[in-house]
Every structure is written in structure tokens, then in C-alpha cells.
Scaffold this motif. Structure first.
Motif, mmCIF file in Angstrom:
data_model
loop_
_atom_site.group_PDB
_atom_site.id
_atom_site.type_symbol
_atom_site.label_atom_id
_atom_site.label_comp_id
_atom_site.label_asym_id
_atom_site.label_seq_id
_atom_site.Cartn_x
_atom_site.Cartn_y
_atom_site.Cartn_z
ATOM 1 N N LEU A 243 0.824 -1.201 0.000
ATOM 2 C CA LEU A 243 0.000 0.000 0.000
ATOM 3 C C LEU A 243 0.864 1.260 0.000
ATOM 4 C CD1 LEU A 243 -2.755 -1.029 2.576
ATOM 5 C CD2 LEU A 243 -2.778 -1.287 0.083
ATOM 6 N N THR A 244 0.168 2.385 -0.163
ATOM 7 C CA THR A 244 0.823 3.694 -0.059
ATOM 8 C C THR A 244 0.028 4.559 0.904
ATOM 9 O OG1 THR A 244 -0.409 4.605 -1.928
ATOM 10 C CG2 THR A 244 1.752 3.586 -2.401
ATOM 11 N N ILE A 245 0.658 5.648 1.347
ATOM 12 C CA ILE A 245 -0.005 6.644 2.177
ATOM 13 C C ILE A 245 0.317 8.010 1.593
ATOM 14 C CG2 ILE A 245 1.954 6.772 3.791
ATOM 15 C CD1 ILE A 245 -0.070 7.298 6.034
ATOM 16 N N GLU A 246 -0.672 8.896 1.585
ATOM 17 C CA GLU A 246 -0.456 10.220 1.004
ATOM 18 C C GLU A 246 0.109 11.168 2.051
ATOM 19 O OE1 GLU A 246 -3.103 13.804 -0.815
ATOM 20 O OE2 GLU A 246 -3.511 11.792 -1.606
ATOM 21 N N ILE A 247 1.265 11.734 1.755
ATOM 22 C CA ILE A 247 1.888 12.715 2.639
ATOM 23 C C ILE A 247 2.293 13.907 1.786
ATOM 24 C CG2 ILE A 247 3.770 13.189 4.243
ATOM 25 C CD1 ILE A 247 3.885 10.243 4.893
ATOM 26 N N ALA A 248 1.748 15.078 2.113
ATOM 27 C CA ALA A 248 2.044 16.320 1.379
ATOM 28 C C ALA A 248 1.779 16.155 -0.114
ATOM 29 C CB ALA A 248 3.483 16.751 1.624
ATOM 30 N N GLY A 249 0.688 15.477 -0.418
ATOM 31 C CA GLY A 249 0.295 15.323 -1.808
ATOM 32 C C GLY A 249 1.052 14.273 -2.577
ATOM 33 N N LYS A 250 1.911 13.501 -1.916
ATOM 34 C CA LYS A 250 2.681 12.465 -2.590
ATOM 35 C C LYS A 250 2.320 11.097 -2.031
ATOM 36 C CE LYS A 250 6.684 15.413 -3.587
ATOM 37 N NZ LYS A 250 8.154 15.600 -3.414
ATOM 38 N N ALA A 251 2.306 10.109 -2.908
ATOM 39 C CA ALA A 251 2.053 8.730 -2.494
ATOM 40 C C ALA A 251 3.369 8.130 -2.001
ATOM 41 C CB ALA A 251 1.491 7.912 -3.644
ATOM 42 N N VAL A 252 3.406 7.782 -0.739
ATOM 43 C CA VAL A 252 4.605 7.243 -0.106
ATOM 44 C C VAL A 252 4.372 5.764 0.215
ATOM 45 C CG1 VAL A 252 6.083 7.396 1.941
ATOM 46 C CG2 VAL A 252 5.210 9.490 0.864
#
Length: 690
Positions: free
Chosen positions: A155-164
Motif C-alpha cells: 500500500l501507499t499513504i499520502e503525505i504532502a500530496g505524494k504517495a509514499v
């Protein structure tokens, strides 16, 4: 010895990264519960300090951004939002900092709150690893607030508009440093029966990290040491542990801020507990050593196969890591005597085990061998002395008279009155059957039969002259064993076998059973000292043992020169303390010669205290510069890899004693007898710019 016109050594030789070291650090910052802004400032301060100290990796405690002991405050939107804000500012502050940061933070994703390790490097959030195992027993109730990361792989998580990248399936790998691969788990994860870091290691991680908020209770520090050490040993990895400390709420719990860095089961560095200083713990871990250990242990790969090769399931997040400058101050303990612990308690325990391994091996061989006597040539030197005291203890344990040991001293052309006297004093003190056979008449006859110039009175002391004496002693011992219903106890040690400093077919290479074959020279010295300290024998025996320990090591095959100088073994082959250092790192870990030289330089370049085994006295301390180390290391490589394997290929039986390895062709070391040392010598010369 090296000359003054030796070319300069390349700067890269002195850089720890050249030799596979990674500088890891543990931080325990000041914490205020539910105050992400304060905590972020403390984290940045310690990150700057770690960067100034050239750390490659810095690990913070669990939930270090918000504090761990917040209870239901974890679920308050203001705290969740404040954590997000400070995490972004942390990332911005890291732009000019060197280390990869692992920071603890509670992050919301898809309506769930996760207890996470966040990887940050030079302004970027590389990935987020959620905690898998949430404790919910005794004083813990994390499931009240957090969701498990189990099942979030890919999975990813959105941080400051970016998929991390988000999930427990992340590894963080530094480009240009193949040994620097990091896995993160959180506190309870390594208390579980199958910690996530096992799969992380099997997938290729060399540095396993634990962000913890483990509270302290009596005895828990020992438990953490046990878990961290065992995990680093089981996973053939480094393990970096950081626990929460001062500032966490003490409403119902207390905190000690324990930090530790471990490598292959060994504690390398430990922080001060209950400290308000918030110091950073720094240590250089050896990823080459880790890689070599994995190469030589097929069980590690078998485990990966059994787990269906975790590297297929892990995502590797790459980051560009280029230290600002070379790091030349190696920060880790290096044992000058790697076969000998430098801790007093461990020294006695290891000596006890080594001595009894030899004794029990000899007992089993004695009971399995026809006849009832043991035949030993006693020279008054270290090795035959040690073989004799092992045999004496074996007799005592079996209830067999020590008179069943037949000791023979056989003086030759260069035998000194001192060693001859020590041999006789020792045999009498031990209460064994003892005799003397003067080998000089037989040696003269043999030399005359061969037409050797010595028989005509010429002082020709060549290898033939030496080996005639050595060979005759062994001939006598084997025939005496035939005559008197016994078997010959070998005296040669591991160091001599490594260097080939033994005559083929002679007692230090050939016997019916070789009790010393797994014991290096430096350890033999400590074993004899341990026998004195632990009162294994009586005072008369102890006195002669001390005299033997103080005697110059010499084969005594060539007469003294005009000035009275004796034939010195170490002047010919180099100091045993250096040779044993070389042997350990090449035999046990397969390290490149240039790296062995680098380690030896850091271990031996001063006589500063703190690096010596517990009972070493000041007058025995030496220091060696790089030219001297390189000189003897090249000679060691030539002897070890090229000129002496044929002697080791024909070794008699003898017990393996040290984890440093043995040279038995049936055990740790198997090599062609006609091999060449060229590749090792070339690597050393290239590394040193020569």
C-alpha cells in the motif's frame, strides 16, 4: 621490515565505508507527551548532532514525535493533525543532514490510526512502516487506539500530496553502499514468536532497527539485551534498538531510555540508562562481516527458501546516500586478541571451556586407543607444557595414575639450560614418568651419513640441520609409543599450523592425537595463566608454569650466535599476537587482506588501555604501525595460502576449540595443497597503493 620509501597509502584506505562499515546511531530525545512541536525540535537537534558525527543511520524511539504514554489522547484530532504538520517540517529540516532517520509517529490512513516508523532522508519521506504486533495485555492496551499493519503490504499513504510506500514490506537501501539495507520494526514486533525482522533479514536487510517505547521494570533490561542479541545472531545482522526515556508520562509506568547496537549476537555499544543527557549512541557496524557470515551459512538461504524467498515480497526503497567526507575514526570495539575475550568473566569462562574441551577429547581418545600410556615430548616451551597439563588433568579425571604419561625431554644442539631445566622441573612437579634422551649422537650420525658439512665441524645451520633434530625427536616418540603400549600426544598449535611453522611429519604436525591443534598461541598463553589462577595444580607446578610463560618463544634448533642471541620464532615469522589477529579475521570471516590491515591498524596503533584482555600487564603491551602490519600480513598470506596447506591436509585428529575456527581438513578449512596466494597479496597491495 618496511623501508622509509614506502609509497603513501590512498586516502580511501582510511575511510570506514571502503571497508563495508556503516555508522549507526541511537537517539533518545527529550519528550513531552502530546507536544509534537517540542518533540520535533528535540528530534532535529539530535539529527543535526548525528549528522555532525557522520552517522549514516539514526534511530529514534517509538512514537517519538507525539510521545508514547498519551493513552486516549492518541485519538484526538488535534494531536493527529499536529503530528502530520511536524512530520512534514521534520522532512524539510533533514534536507542538509546526512543520516537516514527512522522516527516514530502515529499516522492516520483510511480511517485507521497506525503506530509507525517513518523513514526520512534529505528532505524526503521514503516510506512508512506500521507496527504489526500490538500488545494488549498487562499494562499495554494499544489495540484501543491503533490498527495492526498486518495485511497492508503493497500500500501507499499520502503525505504532502505524494504517495509514499506504506506497509511492513519495506526495506530502505542506500545506492552505492550495497551493505547498507535497513529494516524497521516496532517494540512488540520483536517480542513476538516470529518477529517481522526475520523476513526482513531473509529479504536482504543487514541492519535491523527497533523503535521502542518499552517501559522499564526490574530485570527488563536483561530481556531486551537477550532479544536484541539473539535477533542479531539468528538473523545474521546488526540490530539497533532505541527505547523511550525521560519525559514520557510516569502516571503508571517508568522509562529508562535504553539503547543498544548489536552485531551477530555481540553487544557493540550501549547507552547510559535513566539519563537526562540525551546523548547519541554511535557505533560502526560491519556489513561485510554480516555478508560473509550469510555466505558461509547455507542455513540462512534455506530459511529464505522455506519462507518462499521474502525478497520477492519486499519493496526496496532506494535512496542516494553520499557522506560529505571520508570517515576515518572507526567507532567500534576491536579486540586485539580475537581468540581471547577482554572481559575478565568471559576470559575465565572461555578458558574453562577451552581447557575442558581438550581434556575431554583426550579422555575419549585414551579410552578408545589400545595401550595405557600417553607419550609426550617435553621441551620446556609453551605448547608441550600445555599438552602435558591437559594430559595430567585427563588422568586425574579418569582416575588413572599420572605415571601413565611418559614425558621425554630430548636436548639437541641448541637446547638451553633454561628450557631443559623447566622441562625437568615441570615433569617432576606433575608427577609423570620422565626420561631424557640426548639426540645429539644420533643427529651427528645422521648428518654424517648424509654428508652434511656440520659432521665435519663446519657451523652450517641450514634447514636440514634443523629438521634432522626435529625429525629424530618424533622418531623416538613414535617408537617409544610402540615399545611402551602408548600413543603420541601432538603439541603443535593452531597458529603454527596456520603459518606452516612446523616440520612435516614431526611432532608439532604429526602425532596420534593432537590436543593443541585447535588452540592458537595467544590463547595457549591465557590457558596456562588460567590454570594458575584457578588453582588447577599445586604451587610447585604453578611456579614452573610462570617461568615457562616468561620464556622467549624459540624452536631451539640453531645454537646461539656470538653475542648470545637465540633463534627467535617471532623475529622470523612475526609477532604471534599479529598473526593470530590476521588468522581470526581471514579464517573466521573471510575478510579482504586490506580490511584486515585496516582493522589491525585501529586495534594496534597505540598501547591505550581498554583493549587488552583482563590480565595483560603493561610491559607486555605493544603497538604496531601500518607498515609493520602490512609487512607481516603479506608474509602471513604467503605462508597461509601457498606454502603450508599440504601440512594441514595431513593433520591427525584433534578437537576444535574456538569459534574462530580450526584448520582440520575434515572440519572448518578445506583448501588445495598447491594453491597460490597471489590474489590475496595483490588485494593487499592494491588497497595500500603499493
Amino acid at each position: 621490515m618496511p623501508h622509509s620509501n614506502t609509497p603513501p597509502v590512498p586516502d580511501a584506505f582510511f575511510d570506514i565505508h571502503t571497508h563495508g562499515f556503516v555508522r549507526v546511531a541511537v537517539a533518545t530525545p527529550a519528550v513531552r507527551n502530546a507536544d509534537p512541536a517540542f518533540n520535533a525540535r528535540a528530534i532535529v537537534d539530535q539529527a543535526r548532532e548525528a549528522s555532525d558525527r557522520h552517522a549514516d543511520l539514526l534511530v529514534f524511539p517509538e512514537l517519538s514525535l507525539s510521545g508514547y504514554a498519551n493513552d486516549d489522547l492518541h485519538l484526538q484530532d488535534a494531536l493527529i493533525a499536529g503530528t502530520w504538520t511536524q512530520l512534514k517540517q521534520l522532512a524539510e529540516a533533514s534536507q542538509t543532514l546526512t543520516p537516514l532517520l527512522l522516527v516514530g509517529a502515529a499516522l492516520e490512513r483510511n480511517g485507521r490510526l497506525y503506530n509507525c516508523a517513518v523513514a526520512i532522508h534529505r528532505g524526503a519521506i521514503l516510506g512508512v512502516v506500521p507496527k504489526t504486533y500490538l500488545p494488549n495485555y498487562r499494562e499495554y492496551y494499544e489495540k484501543r487506539w491503533f490498527a495492526s499493519g498486518d495485511g497492508t503490504e503493497g500500500l501507499t499513504i499520502e503525505i504532502a500530496g505524494k504517495a509514499v510506500p506504506f506497509g511492513p514490506d519495506l526495506l530502505f537501501a542506500a545506492s552505492g553502499m550495497p551493505g547498507f539495507v535497513v529494516h524497521a520494526e516496532i517494540c512488540e514486533d520483536y517480542w513476538a514468536p516470529f518477529p517481522p525482522s526475520i523476513d526482513g533479514a531473509l529479504a536482504g536487510a543487514t541492519v535491523l532497527c527497533n523503535l521502542s517505547a518499552s517501559n522499564i521494570t526490574i530485570g527488563k533490561s536483561r530481556d531486551r539485551h537477550l532479544l536484541s542479541a539473539s535477533q542479531s545472531m539468528r538473523c545474521l545482522a546488526a540490530y539497533v534498538y532505541s527505547a523511550a526515556g525521560h519525559g514520557e508520562s510516569t502516571t503508571d509506568l517508568a522509562w529508562d531510555g535504553q539503547g543498544g547496537i548489536y552485531e551477530l549476537g555481540e553487544l557493540m555499544a550501549e547507552s547510559e540508562r535513566f539519563s537526562h543527557a540525551h546523548a547519541i549512541l554511535v557505533c560502526d557496524v560491519d556489513t561485510d562481516r554480516i555478508r560473509q557470515e550469510r555466505l558461509r551459512m547455507p542455513t540462512f538461504n534455506d530459511a529464505a527458501a522455506r519462507r518462499l524467498h521474502p525478497e520477492k515480497r519486499f519493496r526496496k526503497v532506494m535512496f542516494s546516500h553520499a557522506p560529505a567526507s571520508a570517515i576515518t575514526d572507526l567507532t567500534r570495539p576491536i579486540r586485539r586478541f580475537p581468540f581471547v575475550p577482554n572481559d575478565a568473566d568471559r576470559l575465565d569462562q572461555d578458558c574453562y571451556e577451552a581447557f575442558n574441551i581438550q581434556v575431554e577429547g583426550l579422555i575419549t581418545r585414551y579410552r578408545a586407543t589400545p595401550g595405557d600410556t600417553m607419550v609426550i615430548g617435553i621441551s620446556g616451551g609453551l605448547d608441550s607444557t600445555h599438552a602435558l597439563i591437559v594430559a595430567a588433568k585427563a588422568c586425574d579425571r579418569m582416575g588413572v595414575p599420572r605415571q601413565n604419561i611418559l614425558g621425554f625431554t630430548m636436548p639437541g644442539f641448541a637446547t638451553s639450560d633454561h628450557t631443559r631445566s623447566n622441562a625437568w622441573t615441570l615433569m617432576r612437579a606433575m608427577g609423570i614418568a620422565c626420561e631424557e634422551i640426548d639426540i645429539r649422537p644420533a643427529a651427528r650420525q645422521l648428518l654424517a651419513d648424509m654428508g652434511h658439512p656440520f659432521a665435519d665441524g663446519e657451523p652450517v645451520y641450514d634447514i636440514t640441520f634443523e629438521n634432522v633434530q626435529a625429525g629424530l625427536r618424533t622418531d623416538y616418540l613414535f617408537r617409544l609409543a610402540n615399545q611402551r603400549a602408548g600413543f603420541v600426544i601432538g603439541t603443535g598449535d593452531l597458529s603454527e599450523l596456520a603459518l606452516g611453522w612446523c616440520t612435516y611429519g614431526v611432532g608439532d604436525q604429526m602425532s596420534h592425537y593432537a590436543v593443541n591443534t585447535g588452540v592458537p598461541k595467544t590463547l595457549i598463553q591465557y590457558l596456562i595463566g588460567w590454570c594458575i589462577r584457578s588453582a588447577q595444580f599445586d604451587g610447585e607446578t604453578d611456579a614452573v608454569l610462570r617461568a615457562i610463560l616468561d620464556t622467549e618463544i624459540s624452536p631451539e634448533l640453531v645454537p646461539q650466535d656470538a653475542s648470545g642471541g637465540i633463534q627467535s620464532t617471532q623475529e622470523k615469522i612475526g609477532p604471534y599476537e599479529l598473526n593470530d589477529f590476521f588468522l581470526f579475521h581471514i579464517l573466521r570471516h573471510g575478510l579482504k587482506p586490506s580490511k584486515v590491515a585496516f582493522l589491525a591498524l585501529h586495534a594496534w596503533r597505540s598501547t591505550a588501555s581498554g583493549r587488552w584482555p583482563a590480565d595483560f600487564t603493561d610491559e607486555k603491551k605493544h603497538a604496531y604501525d601500518l607498515d609493520t602490519i602490512a609487512h607481516w600480513l603479506e608474509k602471513f598470506l604467503f605462508r597461509f595460502f601457498q606454502t603450508s596447506q599440504f601440512k594441514r591436509s595431513a593433520l591427525p585428529n584433534g578437537p576444535k576449540v574456538s569459534q574462530g575456527g580450526s584448520l582440520s581438513p575434515r572440519g572448518d578449512w578445506r583448501a588445495p595443497s598447491d594453491g597460490k596466494a597471489d590474489v590475496w597479496i595483490a588485494e593487499l597491495r592494491t588497497g595500500l597503493g603499493r
